[in-house]
Write an enzyme that holds these catalytic residues in place. Structure first.
Site, PDB file in Angstrom:
ATOM      1  N   PRO A  16       0.919  -1.074  -0.019  1.00  0.00           N
ATOM      2  CA  PRO A  16       0.049  -0.029  -0.143  1.00  0.00           C
ATOM      3  C   PRO A  16       0.804   1.157  -0.214  1.00  0.00           C
ATOM      4  O   PRO A  16       2.055   1.189   0.742  1.00  0.00           O
ATOM      5  CB  PRO A  16      -0.867  -0.244   1.256  1.00  0.00           C
ATOM      6  CG  PRO A  16      -0.296  -1.204   2.139  1.00  0.00           C
ATOM      7  CD  PRO A  16       0.675  -2.173   1.273  1.00  0.00           C
ATOM      8  N   LYS A  17       0.401   2.282  -0.633  1.00  0.00           N
ATOM      9  CA  LYS A  17       1.089   3.676  -0.728  1.00  0.00           C
ATOM     10  C   LYS A  17       0.627   4.368   0.276  1.00  0.00           C
ATOM     11  O   LYS A  17      -0.400   4.636   0.689  1.00  0.00           O
ATOM     12  CB  LYS A  17       0.553   4.304  -1.999  1.00  0.00           C
ATOM     13  CG  LYS A  17       1.807   5.669  -2.127  1.00  0.00           C
ATOM     14  CD  LYS A  17       1.591   6.063  -3.583  1.00  0.00           C
ATOM     15  CE  LYS A  17       2.731   7.155  -3.787  1.00  0.00           C
ATOM     16  NZ  LYS A  17       2.579   8.353  -2.783  1.00  0.00           N
ATOM     17  N   VAL A  18       1.588   4.613   1.267  1.00  0.00           N
ATOM     18  CA  VAL A  18       1.383   5.411   2.416  1.00  0.00           C
ATOM     19  C   VAL A  18       1.248   6.988   2.299  1.00  0.00           C
ATOM     20  O   VAL A  18       1.763   7.412   1.650  1.00  0.00           O
ATOM     21  CB  VAL A  18       2.312   5.249   3.598  1.00  0.00           C
ATOM     22  CG1 VAL A  18       2.081   5.859   4.873  1.00  0.00           C
ATOM     23  CG2 VAL A  18       2.381   3.779   3.825  1.00  0.00           C
TER      24      VAL A  18
END
Length: 286
Positions: free
Chosen positions: A25-27
């Protein structure tokens, strides 16, 4: 010690799956290089700005000198999602008493996704999957630290979950990629864009930018941001051919137009103040 971070390219065809990639996941925060040298911890932004003072809860030593790459983020307690505006508020706070207060009311988390040095050894030439194994073997010093999870191969499945949860997007990384201090196609981002229709109510004089407006609850138009990315030369030419007939006034910075031109934009999300976050022009609405 600061290391220039490895930067993402945009995946050319959107979400994808590939056995040679891991996906995470892209934070939605800001990039952070954590550097512990001779037991002393310093924190840096991607542009080598020291931000150690802003995040005292992250100035926690590991068992040996180490350099990490990751994102610092804050969580919205109402949604459980990363709150970009909150972490920007933390980053911009300079007064020490206010910083100390925010560590309790708006705590930051360091989401680690790579380890670049450990115990005096430079790990950047190791394949990513080996660096990940080292990272997952480490003991974290407090609950303010976390390791970004990843899966192998199934990028489209992860993106569907991210989309359903309203998160920022997915990053795909080649398992065998070395860490390089530049933008690389070995690391690809797929953003979970939102879309909206807006009126173009003006343009900037000095550099390119279309002023976007949207209706408020009463139906009256209000400013919603500036579109600076996306239109092709043909779109700009078409706009110039029409806009002079719609001018209603100007000031030092902008020319204002009757809101006759409508456009579809994609953006990261709406800010809490009702503005478009990073709007990108897609097409005119006719």
């Amino acid at each position: 010690m600061f290391i220039n971070p490895m930067l993402l390219e945009t995946a050319p065809a959107g979400a994808f799956s590939h056995s040679g990639f891991i996906f995470e996941p892209k934070v939605d925060g800001h990039r952070l290089i954590y550097s512990q040298q001779s037991g002393s911890v310093r924190l840096y932004t991607r542009h080598n700005n020291d931000c150690t003072r802003q995040y005292p809860e992250l100035v926690m030593p590991f068992d040996s000198d180490i350099i990490f790459d990751g994102e610092v983020a804050c969580t919205d307690p109402g949604t459980g999602l990363n709150d970009f505006e909150a972490v920007m508020s933390r980053f911009s706070t300079r007064q020490q008493s206010k910083i100390n207060q925010l560590t309790k009311t708006l705590p930051a988390t360091f989401a680690i996704f790579d380890v670049l040095q450990y115990k005096g050894k430079d790990l950047r030439k190791l394949p990513l999957i080996e660096r990940k194994a080292i990272l997952h073997s480490l003991k974290l010093p407090s609950s303010s630290f976390g390791i970004v999870p990843h899966i192998e191969g199934a990028g489209e499945e992860l993106f569907s979950q991210i989309e359903a949860m309203g998160m920022e997007g997915v990053v795909g990384k080649r398992k065998d990629s070395q860490y390089v201090s530049r933008r690389s196609k070995d690391w690809l981002k797929v953003i979970n864009w939102s879309q909206a229709e807006v009126y173009i109510s003006g343009y900037k004089k000095a550099e390119f930018g279309w002023l976007a407006s949207v209706p408020d609850a009463s139906g009256k138009l209000r400013p919603a941001g500036i579109i600076e990315h996306g239109p092709s030369p043909k779109h700009k030419q078409a706009f110039r051919g029409v806009c002079q007939q719609l001018v209603t006034g100007e000031d030092k910075n902008n020319v204002y137009l009757e809101p006759r031109i409508k456009a579809k934009v994609k953006m990261r999300n709406w800010t809490k103040s009702g503005m478009l976050r990073i709007p990108v022009f897609m097409d005119f609405v006719v």
